[in-house]
Design a protein around this motif. Structure first.
Motif, short mmCIF file in Angstrom:
data_model
loop_
_atom_site.label_atom_id
_atom_site.label_comp_id
_atom_site.label_asym_id
_atom_site.label_seq_id
_atom_site.Cartn_x
_atom_site.Cartn_y
_atom_site.Cartn_z
N LYS A 79 64.50 6.49 -58.82
CA LYS A 79 63.07 6.56 -59.14
C LYS A 79 62.26 6.28 -57.87
N HIS A 80 61.05 6.75 -57.86
CA HIS A 80 60.14 6.47 -56.76
C HIS A 80 58.87 5.89 -57.35
N ARG A 81 58.75 4.60 -57.27
CA ARG A 81 57.55 3.94 -57.82
C ARG A 81 56.48 3.91 -56.75
N HIS A 82 55.27 4.28 -57.16
CA HIS A 82 54.16 4.28 -56.24
C HIS A 82 53.45 2.93 -56.31
N GLU A 83 53.22 2.36 -55.15
CA GLU A 83 52.54 1.08 -55.08
C GLU A 83 51.07 1.25 -55.43
N PRO A 84 50.46 0.23 -56.05
CA PRO A 84 49.02 0.32 -56.30
C PRO A 84 48.25 0.36 -54.98
N ARG A 85 47.15 1.09 -54.99
CA ARG A 85 46.31 1.17 -53.80
C ARG A 85 45.19 0.14 -53.91
N SER A 86 44.52 -0.08 -52.80
CA SER A 86 43.37 -0.97 -52.82
C SER A 86 42.11 -0.13 -52.83
N CYS A 87 41.13 -0.57 -53.59
CA CYS A 87 39.85 0.12 -53.63
C CYS A 87 39.16 -0.01 -52.27
N PRO A 88 38.70 1.11 -51.70
CA PRO A 88 38.05 1.03 -50.40
C PRO A 88 36.69 0.32 -50.46
N LYS A 89 36.14 0.17 -51.67
CA LYS A 89 34.82 -0.46 -51.81
C LYS A 89 34.93 -1.95 -52.12
N CYS A 90 35.71 -2.29 -53.15
CA CYS A 90 35.77 -3.70 -53.57
C CYS A 90 37.09 -4.38 -53.23
N GLY A 91 38.12 -3.59 -52.84
CA GLY A 91 39.39 -4.17 -52.42
C GLY A 91 40.36 -4.51 -53.52
N LYS A 92 39.99 -4.32 -54.77
CA LYS A 92 40.91 -4.64 -55.86
C LYS A 92 41.95 -3.53 -56.02
N ALA A 93 43.06 -3.90 -56.65
CA ALA A 93 44.17 -2.95 -56.80
C ALA A 93 43.81 -1.85 -57.80
N ILE A 94 44.20 -0.62 -57.47
CA ILE A 94 43.99 0.53 -58.35
C ILE A 94 45.36 1.12 -58.63
N GLY A 95 45.69 1.26 -59.89
CA GLY A 95 46.98 1.85 -60.27
C GLY A 95 47.09 3.27 -59.76
N PRO A 96 48.32 3.73 -59.52
CA PRO A 96 48.51 5.06 -58.93
C PRO A 96 48.00 6.22 -59.79
N ARG A 97 47.81 5.99 -61.07
CA ARG A 97 47.36 7.08 -61.94
C ARG A 97 45.85 7.15 -62.11
N PHE A 98 45.13 6.19 -61.56
CA PHE A 98 43.68 6.18 -61.75
C PHE A 98 42.97 6.91 -60.62
N ALA A 99 41.99 7.71 -60.99
CA ALA A 99 41.21 8.47 -60.01
C ALA A 99 40.04 7.67 -59.48
N LYS A 100 39.71 6.57 -60.18
CA LYS A 100 38.63 5.73 -59.68
C LYS A 100 38.92 4.27 -60.02
N CYS A 101 38.24 3.40 -59.29
CA CYS A 101 38.42 1.96 -59.45
C CYS A 101 37.87 1.55 -60.82
N ILE A 102 38.69 0.78 -61.57
CA ILE A 102 38.23 0.36 -62.89
C ILE A 102 37.24 -0.80 -62.78
N TYR A 103 37.10 -1.40 -61.60
CA TYR A 103 36.19 -2.54 -61.42
C TYR A 103 34.81 -2.09 -60.95
N CYS A 104 34.77 -1.17 -59.98
CA CYS A 104 33.47 -0.80 -59.42
C CYS A 104 33.16 0.70 -59.57
N GLY A 105 34.12 1.49 -60.04
CA GLY A 105 33.86 2.91 -60.26
C GLY A 105 34.02 3.80 -59.05
N GLN A 106 34.41 3.23 -57.93
CA GLN A 106 34.59 4.01 -56.70
C GLN A 106 35.67 5.06 -56.90
N LEU A 107 35.36 6.31 -56.59
CA LEU A 107 36.37 7.36 -56.64
C LEU A 107 37.35 7.15 -55.49
#
Ligand SMILES: [Zn+2]
Length: 114
Positions: A79-107
């Motif tokens: 398997k190849h698990r993708h690490e969560p990314r950090s939001c470029p705006k608020c810095g919180k973790a974004i799951g690999p399947r999300f197109a935008k930050c669930i905290y601040c809405g940043q695409l």
């Protein structure tokens, strides 16, 4: 006493009917998934053979890349698990399947295999 003469028999029959309906739904879902899986495998094989034939790659190249990707998350487990990314705006973790930050809405930039 008839078949429906007791409440227990009624509920048992209803439960059995519901279980049968759930089993048929699960079977249809499994068949749908199997068809989608087979179609995906066909697409994957077509893409690979096209790349192999057009670019001169080998099956060994593909297997080596698969191993490299598999190991990139620290485990050789198929398997190849993708690490969560950090939001470029608020810095919180974004799951690999999300197109935008669930905290601040940043695409955020999407990757094809996330
Ligand atoms: Zn954010």
């Amino acid at each position: 006493m008839t078949y429906w003469g007791s409440q227990g028999s009624f509920y048992a029959a209803r439960t059995a009917a519901e279980a049968g309906a759930a089993a048929r739904r699960s079977e249809r879902q499994a068949e749908g998934l199997e068809e989608r899986f087979e179609r995906s495998m066909l697409t994957l094989e077509a893409m690979w053979t096209l790349l192999r034939d057009k670019l001169g790659l080998t099956d060994e190249d593909l297997c080596n890349r698969m191993t490299d990707l598999d190991l990139s998350d620290g485990q050789l487990d198929g398997k190849h698990r993708h690490e969560p990314r950090s939001c470029p705006k608020c810095g919180k973790a974004i799951g690999p399947r999300f197109a935008k930050c669930i905290y601040c809405g940043q695409l955020v930039e999407q990757t094809p295999f996330a």
